[in-house]
Design an enzyme around this catalytic site. Structure first.
Site, PDB file in Angstrom:
ATOM      1  N   ILE A   1       9.570   6.576  -2.267  1.00 57.23           N
ATOM      2  CA  ILE A   1      10.746   5.705  -2.420  1.00 57.23           C
ATOM      3  C   ILE A   1      11.373   6.023  -3.775  1.00 57.23           C
ATOM      4  O   ILE A   1      10.665   6.119  -4.788  1.00 57.23           O
ATOM      5  CB  ILE A   1      10.352   4.205  -2.367  1.00 57.23           C
ATOM      6  CG1 ILE A   1       9.503   3.879  -1.117  1.00 57.23           C
ATOM      7  CG2 ILE A   1      11.593   3.323  -2.441  1.00 57.23           C
ATOM      8  CD1 ILE A   1      10.175   4.048   0.214  1.00 57.23           C
TER       9      ILE A   1
ATOM     10  N   SER B   1       0.847  -1.178   0.000  1.00 58.93           N
ATOM     11  CA  SER B   1       0.000   0.000   0.000  1.00 58.93           C
ATOM     12  C   SER B   1       0.891   1.240   0.000  1.00 58.93           C
ATOM     13  O   SER B   1       2.092   1.164  -0.308  1.00 58.93           O
ATOM     14  CB  SER B   1      -0.920  -0.041   1.224  1.00 58.93           C
ATOM     15  OG  SER B   1      -1.785   1.059   1.222  1.00 58.93           O
TER      16      SER B   1
ATOM     17  N   LYS C   1      -5.092   1.908  -2.967  1.00 59.19           N
ATOM     18  CA  LYS C   1      -4.122   1.520  -1.934  1.00 59.19           C
ATOM     19  C   LYS C   1      -4.824   1.356  -0.581  1.00 59.19           C
ATOM     20  O   LYS C   1      -4.413   0.545   0.248  1.00 59.19           O
ATOM     21  CB  LYS C   1      -2.996   2.550  -1.844  1.00 59.19           C
ATOM     22  CG  LYS C   1      -2.081   2.586  -3.075  1.00 59.19           C
ATOM     23  CD  LYS C   1      -1.435   1.250  -3.368  1.00 59.19           C
ATOM     24  CE  LYS C   1      -0.322   1.352  -4.395  1.00 59.19           C
ATOM     25  NZ  LYS C   1       0.171   0.034  -4.840  1.00 59.19           N
TER      26      LYS C   1
HETATM   27  N1  LIG Z   1       8.136   4.219  -5.308  1.00 61.89           N
HETATM   28  C1  LIG Z   1       7.320   4.808  -4.453  1.00 61.89           C
HETATM   29  O1  LIG Z   1       7.504   5.968  -4.044  1.00 61.89           O
HETATM   30  C2  LIG Z   1       6.133   4.064  -3.902  1.00 61.89           C
HETATM   31  C3  LIG Z   1       5.426   4.636  -2.831  1.00 61.89           C
HETATM   32  C4  LIG Z   1       4.333   3.966  -2.313  1.00 61.89           C
HETATM   33  C5  LIG Z   1       3.951   2.744  -2.854  1.00 61.89           C
HETATM   34  N2  LIG Z   1       4.645   2.221  -3.907  1.00 61.89           N
HETATM   35  C6  LIG Z   1       4.176   0.943  -4.460  1.00 61.89           C
HETATM   36  O2  LIG Z   1       5.229   0.007  -4.428  1.00 61.89           O
HETATM   37  C7  LIG Z   1       5.066  -0.911  -5.525  1.00 61.89           C
HETATM   38  C8  LIG Z   1       6.371  -0.983  -6.311  1.00 61.89           C
HETATM   39  O3  LIG Z   1       6.696   0.323  -6.712  1.00 61.89           O
HETATM   40  P1  LIG Z   1       8.029   0.677  -7.548  1.00 61.89           P
HETATM   41  O4  LIG Z   1       8.424   2.026  -7.131  1.00 61.89           O
HETATM   42  O5  LIG Z   1       9.010  -0.456  -7.488  1.00 61.89           O
HETATM   43  O6  LIG Z   1       7.368   0.787  -8.999  1.00 61.89           O
HETATM   44  P2  LIG Z   1       7.923   0.417 -10.451  1.00 61.89           P
HETATM   45  O7  LIG Z   1       9.398   0.450 -10.485  1.00 61.89           O
HETATM   46  O8  LIG Z   1       7.135   1.270 -11.386  1.00 61.89           O
HETATM   47  O9  LIG Z   1       7.433  -1.092 -10.615  1.00 61.89           O
HETATM   48  C9  LIG Z   1       6.081  -1.412 -10.843  1.00 61.89           C
HETATM   49  C10 LIG Z   1       6.012  -2.872 -11.190  1.00 61.89           C
HETATM   50  O10 LIG Z   1       4.643  -3.212 -11.435  1.00 61.89           O
HETATM   51  C11 LIG Z   1       4.628  -4.121 -12.542  1.00 61.89           C
HETATM   52  N3  LIG Z   1       3.316  -4.094 -13.179  1.00 61.89           N
HETATM   53  C12 LIG Z   1       2.580  -2.996 -13.476  1.00 61.89           C
HETATM   54  N4  LIG Z   1       1.448  -3.388 -14.080  1.00 61.89           N
HETATM   55  C13 LIG Z   1       1.467  -4.738 -14.139  1.00 61.89           C
HETATM   56  C14 LIG Z   1       0.581  -5.714 -14.638  1.00 61.89           C
HETATM   57  N5  LIG Z   1      -0.597  -5.396 -15.205  1.00 61.89           N
HETATM   58  N6  LIG Z   1       0.917  -7.030 -14.532  1.00 61.89           N
HETATM   59  C15 LIG Z   1       2.094  -7.391 -13.981  1.00 61.89           C
HETATM   60  N7  LIG Z   1       2.982  -6.506 -13.473  1.00 61.89           N
HETATM   61  C16 LIG Z   1       2.662  -5.207 -13.567  1.00 61.89           C
HETATM   62  C17 LIG Z   1       5.737  -3.583 -13.444  1.00 61.89           C
HETATM   63  O11 LIG Z   1       6.218  -4.630 -14.263  1.00 61.89           O
HETATM   64  P3  LIG Z   1       6.068  -4.701 -15.853  1.00 61.89           P
HETATM   65  O12 LIG Z   1       5.877  -3.311 -16.384  1.00 61.89           O
HETATM   66  O13 LIG Z   1       7.336  -5.382 -16.273  1.00 61.89           O
HETATM   67  O14 LIG Z   1       4.864  -5.585 -16.019  1.00 61.89           O
HETATM   68  C18 LIG Z   1       6.812  -3.225 -12.426  1.00 61.89           C
HETATM   69  O15 LIG Z   1       7.608  -4.357 -12.144  1.00 61.89           O
HETATM   70  C19 LIG Z   1       3.869  -0.399  -6.334  1.00 61.89           C
HETATM   71  O16 LIG Z   1       2.705  -1.087  -5.919  1.00 61.89           O
HETATM   72  C20 LIG Z   1       3.775   1.071  -5.924  1.00 61.89           C
HETATM   73  O17 LIG Z   1       2.455   1.575  -6.046  1.00 61.89           O
HETATM   74  C21 LIG Z   1       5.721   2.839  -4.431  1.00 61.89           C
END
Ligand SMILES: NC(=O)c1ccc[n+]([C@@H]2O[C@H](COP(=O)([O-])OP(=O)(O)OC[C@H]3O[C@@H](n4cnc5c(N)ncnc54)[C@H](OP(=O)(O)O)[C@@H]3O)[C@@H](O)[C@H]2O)c1
Length: 226
Positions: free
Chosen positions: A167, A122, A140
């Site tokens: 992050i 989340s 979320k």
């Molecule tokens: N970074 C932040 O500041 C932050 C803050 C709060 C929460 N979050 C949460 O943490 C999680 C990871 O974030 P991150 O920063 O690592 O994001 P990221 O680098 O954009 O990674 C997102 C991942 O989701 C996968 N994805 C998206 N749609 C998909 C689908 N339909 N089927 C399968 N895979 C899918 C993408 O893989 P493909 O495109 O290869 O499919 C990618 O591996 C997310 O849920 C995000 O909302 C992040």
């Protein structure tokens, strides 16, 4: 004992960091994302493709943990004002984040044992709301309710959630320097979190070190939501 874990969003910023941590501890990781990941075994499934997920589950055998790190990341939805949003914006984000997470848990249910752990991902807007990214904040928030419901429904399998603040991954690359500075300022620690710091929190919830923790939301946000 080494763990056997499934990581969705394995190609993403926090997912890749979790893969590196798990690998350094000798674990076996099944990666799921549409782009390739560095996992021991990778499945390029969309989380909305339940048949692809079930096929992966049939092939990989026992699983000790699932980290649900995929997320809908379309920046356009982030900046859309209340009067500009429509139902499809909500369907898109709820589809990937909420339905996708449910699909993965359901597909891998036969692989989980009583000691297994599931971690939902989340975000602080899911706890306290936000004026930006309203479909994202709502989804979320829904993930927290889903995690707590599954903690009750699937016990003694443990089900928890993490709520991340900002992050430093590709996910924040589209945010302007001014907005990023504002994110930093909103945290008590006055900085963004690293993907490794985020992934370590997930790893703890996956591991037996957290064996009496279930239905919990672990906030990893540098104090942003205080
Ligand atoms: N970074 C932040 O500041 C932050 C803050 C709060 C929460 N979050 C949460 O943490 C999680 C990871 O974030 P991150 O920063 O690592 O994001 P990221 O680098 O954009 O990674 C997102 C991942 O989701 C996968 N994805 C998206 N749609 C998909 C689908 N339909 N089927 C399968 N895979 C899918 C993408 O893989 P493909 O495109 O290869 O499919 C990618 O591996 C997310 O849920 C995000 O909302 C992040």
């Amino acid at each position: 004992m080494p763990l056997r874990i499934v990581v969705t969003g394995a190609s993403g910023g926090i997912g890749s960091a979790l893969l590196r941590i798990a690998r350094s501890r000798g674990d076996f990781v099944v990666g799921i994302s549409r782009r390739r990941s560095e996992a021991d075994v990778h499945y390029d499934c969309d989380v909305l493709d339940i048949q692809c997920l079930k096929q992966a589950a049939r092939e990989v055998g026992r699983v000790d943990g699932i980290a649900l790190l995929h997320g809908h990341g379309d920046p356009k939805l982030w900046t859309r004002k209340v009067e500009e949003l429509d139902a499809n914006d909500f369907f898109q984000v709820f589809g990937v984040d909420v339905v996708g997470s449910f699909n993965v848990v359901q597909a891998f249910l036969p692989n989980l044992s009583s000691g297994s752990s599931v971690v939902f991902v989340s975000s602080t807007p899911g706890l306290v709301g936000d004026v930006y990214g309203i479909p994202y904040a709502a989804a979320k928030g829904a993930l927290i309710a889903l995690a707590r419901s599954l903690a009750k429904a699937l016990a003694p399998v443990r089900v928890n959630a993490v709520a991340f603040g900002p992050i430093e991954t590709g996910w924040v690359s589209w945010i302007s320097p001014q907005e990023l500075a504002a994110f930093r300022e909103r945290t008590i620690l006055k900085r963004l979190g690293t993907p490794k710091e985020a992934a370590e929190a997930i790893y703890w919830l996956l591991s037996p070190a957290s064996s009496y923790v279930t239905g919990h939301v672990l906030v990893v946000d540098g104090g942003e939501s205080l």
